[in-house]
Motif scaffolding. Structure first.
Motif, mmCIF file in Angstrom:
data_model
loop_
_atom_site.group_PDB
_atom_site.id
_atom_site.type_symbol
_atom_site.label_atom_id
_atom_site.label_comp_id
_atom_site.label_asym_id
_atom_site.label_seq_id
_atom_site.Cartn_x
_atom_site.Cartn_y
_atom_site.Cartn_z
ATOM 1 N N THR A 124 0.842 -1.197 0.000
ATOM 2 C CA THR A 124 0.000 0.000 0.000
ATOM 3 C C THR A 124 0.878 1.249 0.000
ATOM 4 O O THR A 124 0.580 2.239 -0.659
ATOM 5 N N ASP A 183 -5.955 -1.462 -4.837
ATOM 6 C CA ASP A 183 -5.246 -1.967 -3.661
ATOM 7 C C ASP A 183 -6.122 -2.946 -2.899
ATOM 8 O O ASP A 183 -7.039 -2.544 -2.198
ATOM 9 N N GLU A 184 -5.817 -4.212 -3.039
ATOM 10 C CA GLU A 184 -6.539 -5.267 -2.311
ATOM 11 C C GLU A 184 -8.047 -5.112 -2.481
ATOM 12 O O GLU A 184 -8.807 -5.255 -1.534
HETATM 13 MG MG LIG Z 1 -2.062 -2.790 2.151
#
Ligand SMILES: [Mg+2]
Ligand SMILES: Nc1ncnc2c1ncn2[C@@H]1O[C@H](COP(=O)(O)OP(=O)(O)O)[C@@H](O)[C@H]1O
Length: 600
Positions: free
Chosen positions: A404, A525-526
């Motif tokens: 991240t 992101d995820e």
């Molecule tokens: Mg992360």
């Protein structure tokens, strides 16, 4: 920054309203001048009643003028009578004029105060908007909110009172003092000897008052912080039946506020009666001495009356000086905290020579990027990578490794501590923030939904998007059909934090929002981490459709999401340790292969 500075810095906010402020000052000056004149008139009122052999045209010129006019109108009335009538007429005129002025300046002062506070609130809010996201994680958000809300409210109420008193008090003090000297310099001298006692007593109490009210504010901030924390975790509190524990904490801080507030109140209430007493005793003493002057024939009895009223005005306004001092202390305290917030420099700002990039190809280069969060170990230790325009790159790695963080650096929420990041060959630090972020569509793992309608959520950041564009983005994110089926379609309320939507739906709305910007770079992101297999498949499809010609960063934990990427980067210990497409990585003895086999 010292305390006095904070007080004076507040005046910058008055600058745009200086014309109004000057008008206000003049109106207050005029109004208080009339008050002093009114007191002056009282002695003329008494003169025709006390003295018998009164002559025309004695004393005040305005009264004489009116008296002459009356004489001209009704010639055969006694001078005593016309004098009485003239004084009353002038008094009436003065009273009416003063009421009008008083209305005008009170309104104006309030108007200025409200405007200043309006601007201040806006400044604070827009300043906080500049802060990098991690700022809100470090600093206690509750404290901050308390500052913005409480201190500005304090300033608002204080400034309104303050503006008027600040001007009228000195005018009245100087004015009544002058008039006292005109009436009797000697008596004035004696009266003045009585005043300093009051001042000294008050000065000390004011200091302690300031401290107590500051502590109350801090305690209030603590409480607000506690409230936020505890209610944001209310599920946890309830699930573990920890209500009592939380309540105890709350009680403790709540009592703190009570104690501090009580101390402030005690000081404030002590201040007022003690000054009153000293003042009254002073006046009585003045009456006695003044009486002696009259008996001795040094002073007209009616002049003594005016003198006493002037003296009373002087004393009560000197006393007001201590109130002003107290207000000033509180204003200083509140504005000090406000300026503390305003003085925090945002970590990320536009360089003076930053440029706009109207369009970008989407080439991204990391050159030996190191990064650490304040007070943390180094998260990235020399990440170098080059991504071609339109390439789909996946970053995988254990949680907490810094995936991240890479995305955040690309968004320029932080700057690398070492090395640099380039977009189309330009150092990110040389691109204007708005311009940079315009080209990046960001979808995060955690809900990223504002309280509003579906449409408001999708158009966040693109308020001018057309209906067609919105629908197109929603279709691309595979969420259009779902939205159509909602009771109010695009106007459906999503609830606070998107409570009325499932995680998968929220994610797709977030994706639509990112796509509406037509970004050259897409960061995911995820996005699928919290989803069940079915929603994952749906969003997976949406993502593939959305990639188009964009440069795409997929950060994922689950490898099913990244298989199709052109290139997979494995991040470990702050560095990229493996790199290749899925088949290549699985063919060799890699961390990626072990991870892949684990998840199968
Ligand atoms: Mg992360
Ligand atoms: N705002 C922050 N302040 C301090 N440390 C942080 C912050 N955000 C993340 N970290 C730390 O940086 C490391 C990397 O975090 P992150 O990039 O979120 O990892 P990942 O996304 O790979 O799970 C973690 O150890 C995390 O605790």
């Amino acid at each position: 920054m010292n305390r006095t500075d904070a007080f004076w810095r507040l005046f910058v906010f008055f600058r745009p309203y200086w014309k109004r402020a000057v008008t206000c000052v003049m109106l207050i000056g005029a109004s208080e001048g009339l008050r002093l004149y009114f007191i002056w008139l009282t002695q003329h009122l008494l003169r025709p009643l006390i003295e018998s052999g009164i002559r025309t045209g004695e004393g005040d010129w305005l009264v004489s003028l009116v008296q002459k006019a009356l004489h001209w109108l009704v010639a055969d009335v006694s001078p005593r009578f016309t004098l009485l009538a003239a004084v009353c007429l002038v008094g009436m005129g003065v009273a009416i004029l003063r009421a009008a002025l008083s209305f005008a300046h009170t309104f104006l002062a309030n108007n200025i105060a409200q405007k200043v506070v309006l601007d201040l609130r806006r400044r604070l809010y827009s300043h906080l908007q500049l802060m990098q996201p991690s700022f809100f994680e470090q600093e206690r958000t509750g404290q901050l909110l308390a500052r913005v809300i409480n201190d500005v409210a304090t300033l608002q109420s204080l400034v309104t009172v303050g503006i008027e008193d600040l001007i009228s008090t000195p005018v009245l003090i100087i004015g009544s003092l002058t008039m006292m000297i005109v009436i009797s310099p000697l008596l004035t001298l004696i009266a003045l000897l009585l005043l300093p006692f009051v001042g000294l007593l008050m000065w000390r109490l004011g200091k302690r008052l300031r401290k107590a009210s500051y502590e109350t504010q801090v305690a209030l901030g603590n409480l607000t912080a506690l409230l936020r924390e505890s209610f944001s975790a209310i599920k946890l509190v309830q699930a573990f039946s920890a209500e009592e524990q939380e309540l105890n904490q709350f009680d403790q801080r709540n009592r703190q506020i009570y104690q501090h507030a009580l101390r402030a109140i005690r000081l404030r209430t002590m201040l007022s009666p003690s000054v009153e007493l000293v003042g009254t005793l002073g006046v009585i003493l003045g009456v006695f001495i003044g009486g002696v002057f009259v008996i001795q024939g040094w002073l007209h009895p009616e002049s003594l009356l005016s003198f006493m009223v002037y003296f009373y005005t002087l004393a009560s306004n000197t006393r007001k000086l201590t109130q002003i001092q107290a207000i000033r202390e509180q204003v200083t305290g509140a504005s000090e905290r406000v300026f503390q917030v305003l003085d925090i420099q945002p970590e990320i700002t536009d360089a003076p020579d930053a440029i706009d990039l109207p369009t970008v190809k989407g080439e991204i280069v990391f050159e030996n990027v190191h990064f650490r969060y304040p007070e943390s170990d180094e998260v990235l230790r020399g990440v170098s990578l080059k991504i071609r325009p339109g390439e789909k790159v996946a970053i995988v790695g254990p949680s907490g490794v810094g995936k991240t963080t890479i995305a955040m650096l690309l968004m320029r929420f932080h700057d690398p501590t070492e090395g640099r990041i380039l977009l189309d060959g330009h150092d990110l630090r040389k691109i204007r923030l708005r311009s940079l972020r315009k080209h990046i569509g960001l979808v995060l793992q955690d809900t990223f939904v504002i309280d509003g309608t579906v449409r408001e959520n999708i158009t966040l950041g693109n308020p001018d998007a057309t209906e067609d564009e919105i629908v197109e983005a929603a279709k691309l994110a595979k969420v259009h059909e779902f939205i159509e089926r909602l009771p109010n379609g695009y106007e459906t309320w999503v609830g606070e934090g998107g409570a009325f939507l499932s995680v998968g739906q929220r994610q797709r709305i977030a994706l639509a929002r990112a796509l509406l910007r037509k970004p050259a770079i897409l960061i995911l992101d995820e996005v699928t981490s919290h989803l069940d297999a079915e929603s994952e498949a749906a969003i997976q499809q949406a993502i593939e459709q959305a990639m188009g010609g964009r440069t795409v960063f997929i950060i994922a934990h689950r490898l099913s999401t990244v298989k199709k990427a052109d290139r997979i980067l494995v991040l470990q210990d702050g560095q990229i340790v493996e790199e290749g497409c899925h088949d290549e990585l699985v063919a060799a003895d890699t961390y990626y292969r072990r991870l892949y086999e684990l998840q199968r």
